[in-house]
Design an enzyme around this catalytic site. Structure first.
Site, short mmCIF file in Angstrom:
data_model
loop_
_atom_site.label_atom_id
_atom_site.label_comp_id
_atom_site.label_asym_id
_atom_site.label_seq_id
_atom_site.Cartn_x
_atom_site.Cartn_y
_atom_site.Cartn_z
N SER A 1 0.83 -1.21 0.00
CA SER A 1 0.00 0.00 0.00
C SER A 1 0.86 1.26 0.00
CB SER A 1 -0.92 0.02 1.23
OG SER A 1 -1.67 -1.15 1.32
N1 SAH Z 1 -0.92 -4.96 3.92
C1 SAH Z 1 -0.20 -5.31 2.73
C2 SAH Z 1 -0.97 -4.92 1.49
C3 SAH Z 1 -1.10 -6.07 0.60
S1 SAH Z 1 -2.28 -5.94 -0.72
C4 SAH Z 1 1.22 -4.73 2.76
O1 SAH Z 1 1.54 -4.01 3.69
O2 SAH Z 1 2.01 -5.04 1.87
C5 SAH Z 1 -3.61 -6.89 -0.07
C6 SAH Z 1 -3.29 -8.31 0.30
O3 SAH Z 1 -4.51 -8.92 0.73
C7 SAH Z 1 -2.79 -9.20 -0.84
O4 SAH Z 1 -1.58 -9.79 -0.50
C8 SAH Z 1 -3.90 -10.24 -1.02
O5 SAH Z 1 -3.42 -11.52 -1.40
C9 SAH Z 1 -4.50 -10.27 0.36
N2 SAH Z 1 -5.86 -10.79 0.43
C10 SAH Z 1 -6.89 -10.60 -0.44
N3 SAH Z 1 -7.99 -11.25 -0.02
C11 SAH Z 1 -7.64 -11.87 1.15
C12 SAH Z 1 -8.35 -12.69 2.07
N4 SAH Z 1 -9.62 -13.05 1.88
N5 SAH Z 1 -7.69 -13.15 3.14
C13 SAH Z 1 -6.38 -12.83 3.36
N6 SAH Z 1 -5.67 -12.05 2.52
C14 SAH Z 1 -6.29 -11.57 1.43
#
Ligand code: SAH
Length: 219
Positions: free
Chosen positions: A67
């Site tokens: 993000s």
């Molecule tokens: N907080 C992260 C942002 C990652 S983007 C960071 O600091 O880098 C969002 C993430 O959510 C992705 O890795 C995606 O695979 C995950 N995601 C999407 N749906 C999900 C779910 N149902 N359960 C767990 N993770 C999920």
């Protein structure tokens, strides 16, 4: 590595503090300090390291993104809003592990859930090499992590058309859940506060763009 130097990082902090016409300045010094100390370039591919201190989301593989720093800062700041002193928090969507690391740097007890096994393995390596005690699980985060709840704060870092009930249920009275919610390509970043009597109060923090919250597990 001049592009990842302390000076470059401090410039990001100045930008977050100042804000823009579309994004309010970050006020919480603890949050700004966590962002100043955590080396974001270690959470992206080496080829992208020189861009790690720009205020922008970056690809982390598997179609996912780390993000934007302002969004990380704003979501984290919301956990501490109205004088809250959260201890135990849950993040849905570990991704690179950056947001979880920011939370750990603030002294919080962090639980994080990721549905893509490959991303979680890389994030866990980062937690280990930084010496962080972060509990993580390969699972569908839409069910939360009830065994370790309730949580004083829950951050959902992927967008869904609506709030997910198991997550608001795992929120402790007095706590807040921060989640991007909306059907289209952009979402409203919602702050949902659970009052002491269990009622939920919603407010909108910003308009944001997140990758989608998906169901099921993949390796
Ligand atoms: N907080 C992260 C942002 C990652 S983007 C960071 O600091 O880098 C969002 C993430 O959510 C992705 O890795 C995606 O695979 C995950 N995601 C999407 N749906 C999900 C779910 N149902 N359960 C767990 N993770 C999920």
């Amino acid at each position: 590595m001049g592009m990842t130097s302390q000076r470059v990082r401090d410039r990001l902090i100045d930008r977050l503090r100042a804000g823009t016409p579309h994004s309010a300045g970050i006020r919480d010094e603890r949050v700004l300090n966590a962002i100043r100390t955590v080396p974001r370039h270690l959470f992206v591919d080496e080829a992208l390291a020189t861009r790690a201190y720009e205020d922008t989301a970056l690809p982390i593989g598997r179609g996912q993104t780390i993000s934007q720093p302002w969004v990380v800062a704003r979501m984290t700041e919301a956990l501490f809003s109205e004088g809250r002193e959260p201890r135990r928090v849950l993040e849905v969507g570990t991704g690179s592990g950056y947001q979880a690391t920011i939370l750990a740097a603030l002294g919080l007890q962090v639980h994080t859930v990721e549905r893509i096994g490959e991303l979680l393995r890389v994030a866990r390596k980062r937690f280990r090499s930084l010496g962080l005690d972060i509990r993580s699980k390969h699972d569908d985060g839409r069910i939360g992590w009830p065994e370790n709840g309730p949580y004083d704060g829950i951050l959902v870092t992927a967008g869904a058309p609506a709030l997910v009930d198991p997550l608001t249920e795992q929120l402790a009275p007095g706590g807040v859940l921060v989640a991007p919610v909306g059907g289209g390509s952009a979402q409203s970043l919602l702050c949902v506060a659970k009052r002491e009597d269990g009622t939920l109060e919603q407010s909108e923090i910003a308009s944001v763009v997140f990758v989608p919250l998906l169901s099921g597990l993949v390796d």
